[in-house]
Write an enzyme that holds these catalytic residues in place. Structure first.
Site, PDB file in Angstrom:
ATOM      1  CG  ASP A  63      -2.095  -0.912   1.117  1.00 15.45           C
ATOM      2  OD1 ASP A  63      -2.354  -1.411   0.011  1.00 15.45           O
ATOM      3  OD2 ASP A  63      -2.769  -1.146   2.141  1.00 15.45           O
ATOM      4  CG  ASN A 134      -5.948   5.961   1.467  1.00 17.10           C
ATOM      5  OD1 ASN A 134      -6.660   5.371   0.670  1.00 17.10           O
ATOM      6  ND2 ASN A 134      -5.079   5.336   2.233  1.00 17.10           N
ATOM      7  CG  ASP A 164      -7.626  16.751  19.681  1.00 19.09           C
ATOM      8  OD1 ASP A 164      -7.643  17.849  20.267  1.00 19.09           O
ATOM      9  OD2 ASP A 164      -7.691  15.658  20.275  1.00 19.09           O
ATOM     10  CB  THR A 175     -11.394   0.941   4.876  1.00 22.49           C
ATOM     11  OG1 THR A 175     -10.568   1.071   3.712  1.00 22.49           O
ATOM     12  CG2 THR A 175     -12.816   0.625   4.449  1.00 22.49           C
ATOM     13  CB  SER A 180      -8.396   4.662  13.120  1.00 28.61           C
ATOM     14  OG  SER A 180      -7.934   5.964  12.813  1.00 28.61           O
TER      15      SER A 180
END
Length: 203
Positions: A63, A134, A164, A175, A180
């Site tokens: 990746d 991404n 933040d 994904t 996350s």
């Protein structure tokens, strides 16, 4: 005849896997050319990345290698075939070196389809980023520092917040980092981006 460009990561295992891909292409008498950094590592002749005039780019690696190559390619619309190296498929790879030969005949005979991927471009201090597959993350220069921002879409004030940081993700990136921090998983075919605050003060 289709002409294929080859790009690879620089790790020894990836270079060995690229040699295997080259052997398969030679077996099928395919026309291919190496990107110059890869060529230098293999002591072959190559072409600078942005001068590769090919029908398809096969990127052998991980990746990380794929994302770095896409940044370097900029706005190129040449189709990409990611080929996972080192025996482990990554998130963005469907083809591995171990099964590359199974797809070569279809590839060379034109029996393949192109899947469009949405990418992001950001303007920062008057300068545009390359297209990003991404996501884009916006954070303060100093850690543990709250940022305040307004979200304006098509000229309409939509949201005001402090957090933040902020992540804008494509369907492909949904994904990755976005997930996350609680972002949604988005189908690749969806014509949307996600905007995810990191530790918002207005959750």
């Amino acid at each position: 005849m289709m002409k294929i460009g080859l790009i690879s990561g620089q790790e020894a295992g990836m270079l060995e896997d690229t040699k295997s891909v080259m052997d398969i292409l030679k077996h099928y008498k395919a026309d291919y050319v190496l990107e110059e950094k890869l060529a230098a590592n293999l002591k072959e002749k190559g072409v600078p990345l942005k001068k590769l005039d090919v029908d398809l780019l096969a990127i052998v690696g991980s990746d990380r290698v794929l994302l770095k190559s896409l940044l370097d390619l900029g706005h190129s619309d040449t189709p990409i075939l990611p080929v996972a190296s080192m025996g482990q498929p990554d998130f963005l790879f469907d083809v591995m070196v171990s099964n590359f030969e199974l797809v070569v005949e279809d590839l060379l005979s034109g029996k393949w389809t192109k899947e469009e991927k949405k990418r992001l471009v950001a303007e920062i201090s008057g300068k545009e980023t390359p297209p990003l597959l991404n996501d884009i993350g916006i954070f303060a220069n100093r850690s543990a520092t709250l940022i305040r921002y307004s979200l304006i879409i098509d000229g309409e004030h939509f949201w005001k917040d402090g957090s933040d940081g902020l992540i804008v993700a494509t369907p492909t990136g949904s994904t990755a980092y976005s997930l996350s921090v609680g972002g949604p998983i988005i189908l690749n075919t969806s014509p949307v981006f996600s905007i995810i605050p990191v530790n918002s003060i207005n959750p």
